[in-house]
Design a protein around this motif. Structure first.
Motif, PDB file in Angstrom:
ATOM      1  N   VAL A   5       0.829  -1.211   0.000  1.00  0.00           N
ATOM      2  CA  VAL A   5       0.000   0.000   0.000  1.00  0.00           C
ATOM      3  C   VAL A   5       0.861   1.257   0.000  1.00  0.00           C
ATOM      4  N   ASN A   6       1.761   1.359   0.960  1.00  0.00           N
ATOM      5  CA  ASN A   6       2.474   2.616   1.197  1.00  0.00           C
ATOM      6  C   ASN A   6       3.582   2.912   0.191  1.00  0.00           C
ATOM      7  N   GLN A   7       4.198   1.872  -0.333  1.00  0.00           N
ATOM      8  CA  GLN A   7       5.324   2.083  -1.245  1.00  0.00           C
ATOM      9  C   GLN A   7       4.936   1.793  -2.693  1.00  0.00           C
ATOM     10  N   THR A   8       4.505   0.552  -2.950  1.00  0.00           N
ATOM     11  CA  THR A   8       4.142   0.189  -4.321  1.00  0.00           C
ATOM     12  C   THR A   8       2.936   0.995  -4.793  1.00  0.00           C
ATOM     13  N   GLY A   9       1.971   1.230  -3.907  1.00  0.00           N
ATOM     14  CA  GLY A   9       0.792   2.015  -4.271  1.00  0.00           C
ATOM     15  C   GLY A   9       1.151   3.433  -4.679  1.00  0.00           C
ATOM     16  N   VAL A  10       2.108   4.017  -3.977  1.00  0.00           N
ATOM     17  CA  VAL A  10       2.559   5.370  -4.330  1.00  0.00           C
ATOM     18  C   VAL A  10       3.299   5.351  -5.666  1.00  0.00           C
ATOM     19  N   PHE A  11       4.107   4.319  -5.890  1.00  0.00           N
ATOM     20  CA  PHE A  11       4.791   4.190  -7.181  1.00  0.00           C
ATOM     21  C   PHE A  11       3.798   4.103  -8.323  1.00  0.00           C
ATOM     22  N   TYR A  12       2.764   3.263  -8.161  1.00  0.00           N
ATOM     23  CA  TYR A  12       1.741   3.149  -9.208  1.00  0.00           C
ATOM     24  C   TYR A  12       1.108   4.513  -9.484  1.00  0.00           C
ATOM     25  N   GLY A  13       0.719   5.200  -8.423  1.00  0.00           N
ATOM     26  CA  GLY A  13       0.080   6.498  -8.577  1.00  0.00           C
ATOM     27  C   GLY A  13       0.982   7.509  -9.249  1.00  0.00           C
ATOM     28  N   MET A  14       2.255   7.521  -8.860  1.00  0.00           N
ATOM     29  CA  MET A  14       3.208   8.440  -9.457  1.00  0.00           C
ATOM     30  C   MET A  14       3.418   8.130 -10.938  1.00  0.00           C
ATOM     31  N   GLN A  15       3.685   6.868 -11.244  1.00  0.00           N
ATOM     32  CA  GLN A  15       4.008   6.513 -12.624  1.00  0.00           C
ATOM     33  C   GLN A  15       2.869   6.829 -13.581  1.00  0.00           C
ATOM     34  N   LEU A  16       1.666   6.439 -13.208  1.00  0.00           N
ATOM     35  CA  LEU A  16       0.532   6.644 -14.106  1.00  0.00           C
ATOM     36  C   LEU A  16       0.115   8.103 -14.186  1.00  0.00           C
ATOM     37  N   ALA A  17       0.251   8.829 -13.092  1.00  0.00           N
ATOM     38  CA  ALA A  17      -0.023  10.266 -13.137  1.00  0.00           C
ATOM     39  C   ALA A  17       1.006  10.976 -14.010  1.00  0.00           C
ATOM     40  N   LEU A  18       2.253  10.580 -13.901  1.00  0.00           N
ATOM     41  CA  LEU A  18       3.316  11.188 -14.709  1.00  0.00           C
ATOM     42  C   LEU A  18       3.072  10.990 -16.201  1.00  0.00           C
ATOM     43  N   LYS A  19       2.611   9.811 -16.578  1.00  0.00           N
ATOM     44  CA  LYS A  19       2.324   9.551 -17.999  1.00  0.00           C
ATOM     45  C   LYS A  19       1.287  10.544 -18.524  1.00  0.00           C
ATOM     46  N   GLN A  20       0.238  10.777 -17.736  1.00  0.00           N
ATOM     47  CA  GLN A  20      -0.795  11.721 -18.145  1.00  0.00           C
ATOM     48  C   GLN A  20      -0.273  13.158 -18.131  1.00  0.00           C
ATOM     49  N   TYR A  51       6.579   0.152   8.003  1.00  0.00           N
ATOM     50  CA  TYR A  51       6.076   1.513   7.851  1.00  0.00           C
ATOM     51  C   TYR A  51       7.228   2.485   7.623  1.00  0.00           C
ATOM     52  N   SER A  52       8.271   2.343   8.421  1.00  0.00           N
ATOM     53  CA  SER A  52       9.449   3.202   8.272  1.00  0.00           C
ATOM     54  C   SER A  52      10.078   3.020   6.900  1.00  0.00           C
ATOM     55  N   ALA A  53      10.252   1.774   6.487  1.00  0.00           N
ATOM     56  CA  ALA A  53      10.852   1.494   5.177  1.00  0.00           C
ATOM     57  C   ALA A  53      10.017   2.098   4.057  1.00  0.00           C
ATOM     58  N   SER A  54       8.696   1.957   4.147  1.00  0.00           N
ATOM     59  CA  SER A  54       7.813   2.461   3.089  1.00  0.00           C
ATOM     60  C   SER A  54       7.845   3.979   3.014  1.00  0.00           C
ATOM     61  N   LYS A  55       7.896   4.637   4.151  1.00  0.00           N
ATOM     62  CA  LYS A  55       7.869   6.099   4.145  1.00  0.00           C
ATOM     63  C   LYS A  55       9.228   6.693   3.757  1.00  0.00           C
ATOM     64  N   PHE A  56      10.324   6.052   4.131  1.00  0.00           N
ATOM     65  CA  PHE A  56      11.630   6.472   3.614  1.00  0.00           C
ATOM     66  C   PHE A  56      11.635   6.317   2.096  1.00  0.00           C
ATOM     67  N   ALA A  57      11.014   5.244   1.606  1.00  0.00           N
ATOM     68  CA  ALA A  57      10.938   5.019   0.161  1.00  0.00           C
ATOM     69  C   ALA A  57      10.142   6.120  -0.523  1.00  0.00           C
TER      70      ALA A  57
END
Length: 251
Positions: free
Chosen positions: A114-129, A156-162
């Motif tokens: 949720v915290n790391q991969t979910g943010v990556f998905y959101g970033m990547q697809l938003a960036l494309k648009q 949680y710490s690892a995901s937020k540092f990411a």
């Protein structure tokens, strides 16, 4: 703040900080896409926005599923023609607050998803648009736990540092493309996540407040104000930054 008529997606907008962010954007006359995996909670946010004459659209999404985020962004663009601001807010904490050697694999995989991969998905697809549009703005909700050590909380710490690292990397990559990427790092804030922690470890309430110079938790509205500000046109020269709202805890 200059976000009038901006098209904004907020993930995890059904409750807590995400709901506050969605409502604040609507208050400032943005067009808000309220996204969450929980339909009932998302509708509560929508209803409150509309009761205050704001504009909001519901699009359900599980941020751990790439196809859900594809659908979220494609539907947003089909309705409004563009995506101006992407707020990657959806986040979870572990079920068990324990030391690293005792950490469960379930907690590790769920929080990272949720915290790391979910943010990556959101970033990547938003960036494309946003690259197609020639402009855009991404705000990731990280945490004080992404800036300093946090015991008994390794996923949680690892995901937020990411999230902080991903924010800075993307900001550097797209600085010449008229796309800004920043992170907001809340400290201990009144939210369902904090409520869950205190419900199982009530003794932590005073312990946590003791390390906050202001001696209180943050309020979701305070975090939301910072998100709207950093996403607005008044901050066009700010990118790659982590804005910390923690009542002085990091001091």
């Amino acid at each position: 703040m200059q976000v009038k008529d901006k098209v904004v997606i907020v993930t995890g907008a059904g409750s807590g900080i995400g709901a506050a962010i969605a409502k604040h954007f609507a208050k400032h006359n943005a067009k808000v896409i309220v996204s969450d995996y929980n339909a009932e909670k998302a509708r509560n946010t929508i209803n409150e926005i509309k009761a205050n004459q704001g504009e909001a659209t519901l699009i359900l999404a599980d941020v751990t599923k790439y196809e859900d985020i594809e659908n979220l962004i494609s539907k947003t663009v089909s309705v409004y023609g563009r995506l101006d601001i992407m707020v990657n807010n959806a986040g979870v904490g572990p079920k068990n607050v324990v030391r690293t050697a005792d950490y469960t694999l379930e907690d590790w995989h769920n929080v990272i998803a949720v915290n790391q991969t979910g943010v990556f998905y959101g970033m990547q697809l938003a960036l494309k648009q946003m690259l197609l549009q020639g402009e855009g703005n991404i705000v990731n909700i990280a945490s004080l736990a992404g800036l300093k050590a946090s015991r008994n909380n390794i996923s949680y710490s690892a995901s937020k540092f990411a999230v902080v690292g991903m924010t800075k990397s993307a900001a550097l990559e797209y600085a010449t493309k008229n796309i800004r990427v920043n992170a907001i790092c809340p400290g201990y804030t009144e939210s369902p996540l904090l409520d869950k922690l205190l419900a199982t470890h009530s003794e932590m309430d005073q312990r946590l407040k003791s390390v906050i110079p202001m001696k209180r938790y943050g309020y979701p509205d305070e975090i939301a104000e910072a998100v709207v500000w950093i996403a607005s046109d008044t901050t066009k020269f700010i990118t790659g930054q982590t804005i910390t709202l923690d009542g002085g805890t990091s001091l």
